[in-house]
Scaffold this active site. Sequence first.
Site, PDB file in Angstrom:
ATOM      1  CD  GLU A  14      -2.772  -1.315   2.405  1.00 18.11           C
ATOM      2  OE1 GLU A  14      -3.919  -1.779   2.305  1.00 18.11           O
ATOM      3  OE2 GLU A  14      -2.244  -1.015   3.496  1.00 18.11           O
ATOM      4  N   GLY A  79     -12.698  -4.129   1.883  1.00 17.27           N
ATOM      5  CA  GLY A  79     -13.771  -4.970   1.382  1.00 17.27           C
ATOM      6  C   GLY A  79     -15.008  -4.138   1.123  1.00 17.27           C
ATOM      7  CG  MET A 177      -8.781  -5.203   9.262  1.00 20.14           C
ATOM      8  SD  MET A 177      -7.768  -6.703   9.100  1.00 20.14           S
ATOM      9  CE  MET A 177      -7.400  -7.050  10.826  1.00 20.14           C
ATOM     10  CD  GLU A 178      -5.277  -1.454   8.747  1.00 24.14           C
ATOM     11  OE1 GLU A 178      -4.973  -2.612   9.071  1.00 24.14           O
ATOM     12  OE2 GLU A 178      -5.852  -1.173   7.668  1.00 24.14           O
ATOM     13  CG  ASP A 201     -12.102  -8.376  -0.062  1.00 22.89           C
ATOM     14  OD1 ASP A 201     -13.061  -8.512   0.718  1.00 22.89           O
ATOM     15  OD2 ASP A 201     -11.061  -7.778   0.236  1.00 22.89           O
TER      16      ASP A 201
END
Length: 233
Positions: A14, A79, A177-178, A201
């Site tokens: 990333e 996602g 997640m962040e 995804d």
Amino acid sequence: MAKKVGIIGAMEAEVAYLKSLAAGRETAAGGLVFYEGAIGGTDVVVVRSGVGKVNAALCAQRLIMQFGVTHVVNTGIAGAAARGLGVLDFVASVDAVYHDMDATGFGYAPTVIPQMDCSVFPADKAMLAAAQEAFAAGDFGGHRLVAGRVATGDQFIADKAVKARIVGTCNPACVEMEGAAIAHACWLHGTPFLILRCMSDMADENGESASAFNEKAAAEMSAKLVVNLLEKL
């Protein structure tokens, strides 16, 4: 005051492209390596935070307090959760919440952080507008950008039932997640932030295989949108 933009990605994929553009001084601090330089005339500090909320929040705090950044951008993959959003489409944050914050046993609504004035962290409107302008001016292969909520938790979502629960609770555009942890740290310090994510995804049963397959492409597309954003800030 001159802008100095902190750019956070959780994984190497990333931030690799952004690090190659910044190509400046390296500083090791708090178990991380910060790359200070400039991209397109904008001073930046690029860093890989590591995965998860604690890593992300500590990284954002250090960018603000040690490196003096004036703005923070979180780039990377996520996602898809919003209806009509597909793989390699983008989300730019309107706000961010923790989908796994649950103090309902104490009488709080889901996602509400006990004894805090804010549990929904608003992104900077000027940064969001700049991202939308940057996307419209760029070439992203016919994909779309949606402005919406980012829902964060210490959990990789790859189950339709779990996704449905999060959508029912938070109504996010994407899950990751962040982002909310970075937003939380920025809100506490009064630092403007924006989360930019490219969908790797659909956060369903195919999530793990799809994420692995699309990780590099989605990460690079998100990084390229960050470069375009810097020109508009």
